[in-house]
Write a protein that holds these residues in place. Structure first.
Motif, PDB file in Angstrom:
ATOM      1  N   GLY A  40       0.801  -1.212   0.000  1.00  0.00           N
ATOM      2  CA  GLY A  40       0.000   0.000   0.000  1.00  0.00           C
ATOM      3  C   GLY A  40       0.838   1.268   0.000  1.00  0.00           C
ATOM      4  O   GLY A  40       1.727   1.432   0.830  1.00  0.00           O
ATOM      5  N   MET A  41       0.558   2.135  -0.959  1.00  0.00           N
ATOM      6  CA  MET A  41       1.189   3.443  -1.090  1.00  0.00           C
ATOM      7  C   MET A  41       2.714   3.369  -1.192  1.00  0.00           C
ATOM      8  O   MET A  41       3.414   4.340  -0.924  1.00  0.00           O
ATOM      9  CB  MET A  41       0.781   4.364   0.067  1.00  0.00           C
ATOM     10  N   GLY A  42       3.237   2.202  -1.539  1.00  0.00           N
ATOM     11  CA  GLY A  42       4.685   2.044  -1.659  1.00  0.00           C
ATOM     12  C   GLY A  42       5.429   2.220  -0.342  1.00  0.00           C
ATOM     13  O   GLY A  42       6.621   2.491  -0.330  1.00  0.00           O
ATOM     14  N   LYS A  43       4.748   2.033   0.783  1.00  0.00           N
ATOM     15  CA  LYS A  43       5.335   2.278   2.111  1.00  0.00           C
ATOM     16  C   LYS A  43       6.421   1.262   2.494  1.00  0.00           C
ATOM     17  O   LYS A  43       7.270   1.567   3.323  1.00  0.00           O
ATOM     18  CB  LYS A  43       4.254   2.266   3.197  1.00  0.00           C
ATOM     19  N   GLN A  44       6.339   0.050   1.944  1.00  0.00           N
ATOM     20  CA  GLN A  44       7.292  -1.008   2.293  1.00  0.00           C
ATOM     21  C   GLN A  44       7.414  -1.117   3.817  1.00  0.00           C
ATOM     22  O   GLN A  44       8.501  -1.093   4.375  1.00  0.00           O
ATOM     23  CB  GLN A  44       8.654  -0.747   1.646  1.00  0.00           C
ATOM     24  N   ALA A  45       6.269  -1.249   4.468  1.00  0.00           N
ATOM     25  CA  ALA A  45       6.190  -1.240   5.931  1.00  0.00           C
ATOM     26  C   ALA A  45       6.222  -2.643   6.533  1.00  0.00           C
ATOM     27  O   ALA A  45       5.651  -2.888   7.599  1.00  0.00           O
ATOM     28  CB  ALA A  45       4.928  -0.499   6.367  1.00  0.00           C
ATOM     29  N   THR A  46       6.877  -3.569   5.845  1.00  0.00           N
ATOM     30  CA  THR A  46       7.024  -4.926   6.365  1.00  0.00           C
ATOM     31  C   THR A  46       8.507  -5.233   6.514  1.00  0.00           C
ATOM     32  O   THR A  46       9.353  -4.576   5.910  1.00  0.00           O
ATOM     33  CB  THR A  46       6.403  -5.964   5.415  1.00  0.00           C
ATOM     34  N   LEU A  47       8.793  -6.248   7.295  1.00  0.00           N
ATOM     35  CA  LEU A  47      10.160  -6.760   7.363  1.00  0.00           C
ATOM     36  C   LEU A  47      10.091  -8.267   7.518  1.00  0.00           C
ATOM     37  O   LEU A  47       9.059  -8.827   7.887  1.00  0.00           O
ATOM     38  CB  LEU A  47      10.960  -6.099   8.488  1.00  0.00           C
ATOM     39  N   THR A  48      11.196  -8.905   7.191  1.00  0.00           N
ATOM     40  CA  THR A  48      11.284 -10.363   7.271  1.00  0.00           C
ATOM     41  C   THR A  48      12.476 -10.737   8.135  1.00  0.00           C
ATOM     42  O   THR A  48      13.563 -10.176   7.967  1.00  0.00           O
ATOM     43  CB  THR A  48      11.457 -10.977   5.874  1.00  0.00           C
ATOM     44  N   ILE A  49      12.254 -11.656   9.036  1.00  0.00           N
ATOM     45  CA  ILE A  49      13.335 -12.204   9.857  1.00  0.00           C
ATOM     46  C   ILE A  49      13.558 -13.637   9.390  1.00  0.00           C
ATOM     47  O   ILE A  49      12.638 -14.454   9.418  1.00  0.00           O
ATOM     48  CB  ILE A  49      12.970 -12.196  11.349  1.00  0.00           C
ATOM     49  N   ALA A  50      14.763 -13.922   8.939  1.00  0.00           N
ATOM     50  CA  ALA A  50      15.116 -15.263   8.473  1.00  0.00           C
ATOM     51  C   ALA A  50      15.733 -16.036   9.637  1.00  0.00           C
ATOM     52  O   ALA A  50      16.845 -15.731  10.072  1.00  0.00           O
ATOM     53  CB  ALA A  50      16.090 -15.181   7.307  1.00  0.00           C
ATOM     54  N   VAL A  51      15.003 -17.017  10.139  1.00  0.00           N
ATOM     55  CA  VAL A  51      15.483 -17.828  11.253  1.00  0.00           C
ATOM     56  C   VAL A  51      16.032 -19.138  10.699  1.00  0.00           C
ATOM     57  O   VAL A  51      15.271 -19.980  10.212  1.00  0.00           O
ATOM     58  CB  VAL A  51      14.362 -18.101  12.281  1.00  0.00           C
ATOM     59  N   THR A  52      17.352 -19.279  10.773  1.00  0.00           N
ATOM     60  CA  THR A  52      18.012 -20.518  10.362  1.00  0.00           C
ATOM     61  C   THR A  52      18.727 -21.166  11.546  1.00  0.00           C
ATOM     62  O   THR A  52      19.221 -22.279  11.427  1.00  0.00           O
ATOM     63  CB  THR A  52      19.020 -20.265   9.222  1.00  0.00           C
ATOM     64  N   ASN A  53      18.761 -20.472  12.666  1.00  0.00           N
ATOM     65  CA  ASN A  53      19.352 -20.982  13.892  1.00  0.00           C
ATOM     66  C   ASN A  53      18.377 -21.994  14.504  1.00  0.00           C
ATOM     67  O   ASN A  53      17.251 -21.637  14.848  1.00  0.00           O
ATOM     68  CB  ASN A  53      19.617 -19.811  14.850  1.00  0.00           C
ATOM     69  N   LYS A  54      18.812 -23.245  14.621  1.00  0.00           N
ATOM     70  CA  LYS A  54      17.914 -24.314  15.092  1.00  0.00           C
ATOM     71  C   LYS A  54      17.376 -24.055  16.498  1.00  0.00           C
ATOM     72  O   LYS A  54      16.210 -24.316  16.779  1.00  0.00           O
ATOM     73  CB  LYS A  54      18.616 -25.676  15.030  1.00  0.00           C
ATOM     74  N   GLU A  55      18.197 -23.515  17.370  1.00  0.00           N
ATOM     75  CA  GLU A  55      17.752 -23.254  18.739  1.00  0.00           C
ATOM     76  C   GLU A  55      16.609 -22.223  18.759  1.00  0.00           C
ATOM     77  O   GLU A  55      15.595 -22.417  19.439  1.00  0.00           O
ATOM     78  CB  GLU A  55      18.928 -22.750  19.578  1.00  0.00           C
ATOM     79  N   ILE A  56      16.761 -21.159  17.988  1.00  0.00           N
ATOM     80  CA  ILE A  56      15.710 -20.134  17.916  1.00  0.00           C
ATOM     81  C   ILE A  56      14.477 -20.707  17.225  1.00  0.00           C
ATOM     82  O   ILE A  56      13.350 -20.502  17.665  1.00  0.00           O
ATOM     83  CB  ILE A  56      16.216 -18.870  17.200  1.00  0.00           C
ATOM     84  N   ARG A  57      14.690 -21.457  16.142  1.00  0.00           N
ATOM     85  CA  ARG A  57      13.579 -22.084  15.403  1.00  0.00           C
ATOM     86  C   ARG A  57      12.767 -22.994  16.327  1.00  0.00           C
ATOM     87  O   ARG A  57      11.542 -22.963  16.345  1.00  0.00           O
ATOM     88  CB  ARG A  57      14.168 -22.865  14.212  1.00  0.00           C
ATOM     89  N   ASP A  58      13.468 -23.802  17.131  1.00  0.00           N
ATOM     90  CA  ASP A  58      12.784 -24.731  18.027  1.00  0.00           C
ATOM     91  C   ASP A  58      12.044 -23.986  19.144  1.00  0.00           C
ATOM     92  O   ASP A  58      10.973 -24.415  19.582  1.00  0.00           O
ATOM     93  CB  ASP A  58      13.770 -25.740  18.607  1.00  0.00           C
ATOM     94  N   LYS A  59      12.606 -22.885  19.609  1.00  0.00           N
ATOM     95  CA  LYS A  59      11.953 -22.056  20.624  1.00  0.00           C
ATOM     96  C   LYS A  59      10.659 -21.455  20.059  1.00  0.00           C
ATOM     97  O   LYS A  59       9.629 -21.431  20.726  1.00  0.00           O
ATOM     98  CB  LYS A  59      12.926 -20.958  21.053  1.00  0.00           C
TER      99      LYS A  59
END
Length: 175
Positions: A40-59
């Protein structure tokens, strides 16, 4: 058939993944596809977190399971080794729509690269918790963010599910 239309028709949600990690280059391509989603309106108001750390993924899996009300030990990410979390600015009126388009682009990109994906909910509830707000802060993410979804990604274990027939009477023309 056009490759984009073909991918749209063939992509299915995957509920069984191999534990092996996809190449980072593929993950970067998937994330880039999300960055190019309409917004919407070119705001680019999202972000992405790439979780590849198994400990964080499992949590994440454990808290997602608890929020979902499943029995302890169930993995709501179905074994996927990568979790791409989409968040949107909490005060942005189009946050759910913009984040949904990011998720859709990433799922299609995953399919186009021979990887499976599935959209898993409960990111909203997770990122309302102090523990996960702290996680954002530790990553250097400031401000108020709403969790839109988790795009679980990985190599498919088994066969791709068959496409269900499309229901009738879902399109109306006003010509």
């Amino acid at each position: 058939m056009n490759e984009v239309l073909k991918a749209i028709k063939e992509r299915r949600s995957i509920r069984k993944f191999k534990s092996s990690m996809p190449p980072k280059e593929d993950l970067e391509k998937i994330i880039e596809a999300g960055l190019f989603a309409a917004n919407g309106m070119g705001k680019q108001a999202t972000l992405t977190i790439a979780v590849t750390n198994k400990e964080i993924r499992d949590k994440l899996s454990k808290i997602n399971c608890k929020i979902g009300g499943w029995q302890d030990g169930f993995d709501p990410f179905y074994g996927a080794p990568v979790i791409l979390i989409v968040l949107a600015k909490k005060d942005w009126q189009n946050r759910v729509y913009d984040g949904s388009l990011v998720m859709g682009n990433m799922m299609l990109a995953s399919h186009s690269l021979g990887l499976g994906s599935i959209w898993i909910h409960r990111a909203k509830e997770e990122f309302e918790m102090d523990e996960w707000k702290k996680f954002l802060s530790e990553l250097g993410i400031e401000g108020e963010w709403e969790g839109i979804g988790h795009c679980a990604v990985g190599y498919i274990e088994g066969d791709i599910p068959k496409t269900a027939p499309r229901k009738e009477n879902r399109v109306f023309w006003a010509e």
